[in-house]
Design an enzyme around this catalytic site. Sequence first.
Site, PDB file in Angstrom:
ATOM      1  N   GLU A 176       0.841  -1.189   0.000  1.00  0.00           N
ATOM      2  CA  GLU A 176       0.000   0.000   0.000  1.00  0.00           C
ATOM      3  C   GLU A 176       0.883   1.247   0.000  1.00  0.00           C
ATOM      4  O   GLU A 176       1.861   1.336   0.716  1.00  0.00           O
ATOM      5  CB  GLU A 176      -0.894  -0.012   1.242  1.00  0.00           C
ATOM      6  CG  GLU A 176      -1.785   1.209   1.381  1.00  0.00           C
ATOM      7  CD  GLU A 176      -2.579   1.210   2.676  1.00  0.00           C
ATOM      8  OE1 GLU A 176      -3.645   1.852   2.714  1.00  0.00           O
ATOM      9  OE2 GLU A 176      -2.137   0.572   3.657  1.00  0.00           O
ATOM     10  N   LYS A 226      -9.617   2.572  -2.583  1.00  0.00           N
ATOM     11  CA  LYS A 226      -9.870   1.980  -1.266  1.00  0.00           C
ATOM     12  C   LYS A 226     -11.193   2.477  -0.686  1.00  0.00           C
ATOM     13  O   LYS A 226     -11.426   3.681  -0.585  1.00  0.00           O
ATOM     14  CB  LYS A 226      -8.708   2.343  -0.338  1.00  0.00           C
ATOM     15  CG  LYS A 226      -8.792   1.736   1.061  1.00  0.00           C
ATOM     16  CD  LYS A 226      -7.572   2.160   1.874  1.00  0.00           C
ATOM     17  CE  LYS A 226      -7.581   1.593   3.283  1.00  0.00           C
ATOM     18  NZ  LYS A 226      -6.396   2.075   4.056  1.00  0.00           N
ATOM     19  N   CYS A 250      -5.531  -2.961   2.605  1.00  0.00           N
ATOM     20  CA  CYS A 250      -5.277  -2.849   4.044  1.00  0.00           C
ATOM     21  C   CYS A 250      -6.544  -2.955   4.912  1.00  0.00           C
ATOM     22  O   CYS A 250      -7.041  -4.044   5.162  1.00  0.00           O
ATOM     23  CB  CYS A 250      -4.533  -1.545   4.324  1.00  0.00           C
ATOM     24  SG  CYS A 250      -3.605  -1.543   5.895  1.00  0.00           S
TER      25      CYS A 250
END
Length: 279
Positions: free
Chosen positions: A67, A132, A166
């Site tokens: 990430e 995300k 994540c």
Amino acid sequence: MFLQQNIRNKNKTEIIEKSYFYGSFLTKFMKITGLNLDIVWKNKTENFQRIEKELQHQEADLFLLPEMFSTGFCMDASEVADYNLESLEFLRKMAKGKNAAFCGSAPVEDNGRFYNRMYFVHPDSHVDFYNKRHLFSFSGEDKVYSPGKERVIVNYKGFRILLQVCYDLRFPVFARNNDDYDAVLYVANWPEKRVGAWEHLLKARAIENLAFVFGLNRIGTDGNSLFYQESSHCFFADGTEISEKNGNLVTAELNPEELREFRNHFRFLNDRDSFSIEL
């Protein structure tokens, strides 16, 4: 477990030579290599150079980067965001040079908004991307970046691959397999102090979704003095780890026949709940 072990114990050469139609694609093993990168804080040039050096002699079908691989997990979006697609152009260059796909996330600016964007760059330079969705409010990510609105599945070498970043790992409903993917990629900056949750949740996502799950974390210490230990893994659909580690590299070979046979024997996805998520 017994079924899976029998499959894995078959003559590997035979399995590699044998290919079959999975959906509409002719498929064989897919090799994924992830780089446990010690990301240099806010220094894109240095990070690009480190990645090139680490991967210069490596071959794989897909290379995975952490990430925000070019900057570290940074909330100074106006300072570090890609205004000129720097990280994407680097991935395109690497994908072309290696004749392989490259995947990782970077902070980007798009129409006045900032996103933590996960790129999947194909060898021919075609780009899929996922913004995300679950922003890490504990660090203030939700105050700086905008959430994604789409669930993204990429088709590559016969595998249907769900892209996740994540904190998404903590939200199993969003990642629920509706029999529409075969593998999940998680790229992360997940600190050592919470690494137990990271490892348990990766395994859980593999088991509950009958899918390969590859989770790639960074290493080292970031600009906020958070430490990241080596904790990248790839799990098979029964929770068995299938990755191998060599220095800063973690590699796994995804066998589509093994997954197909496992799913045909354990038809758990047929009993899943039906629901929809408002995005």
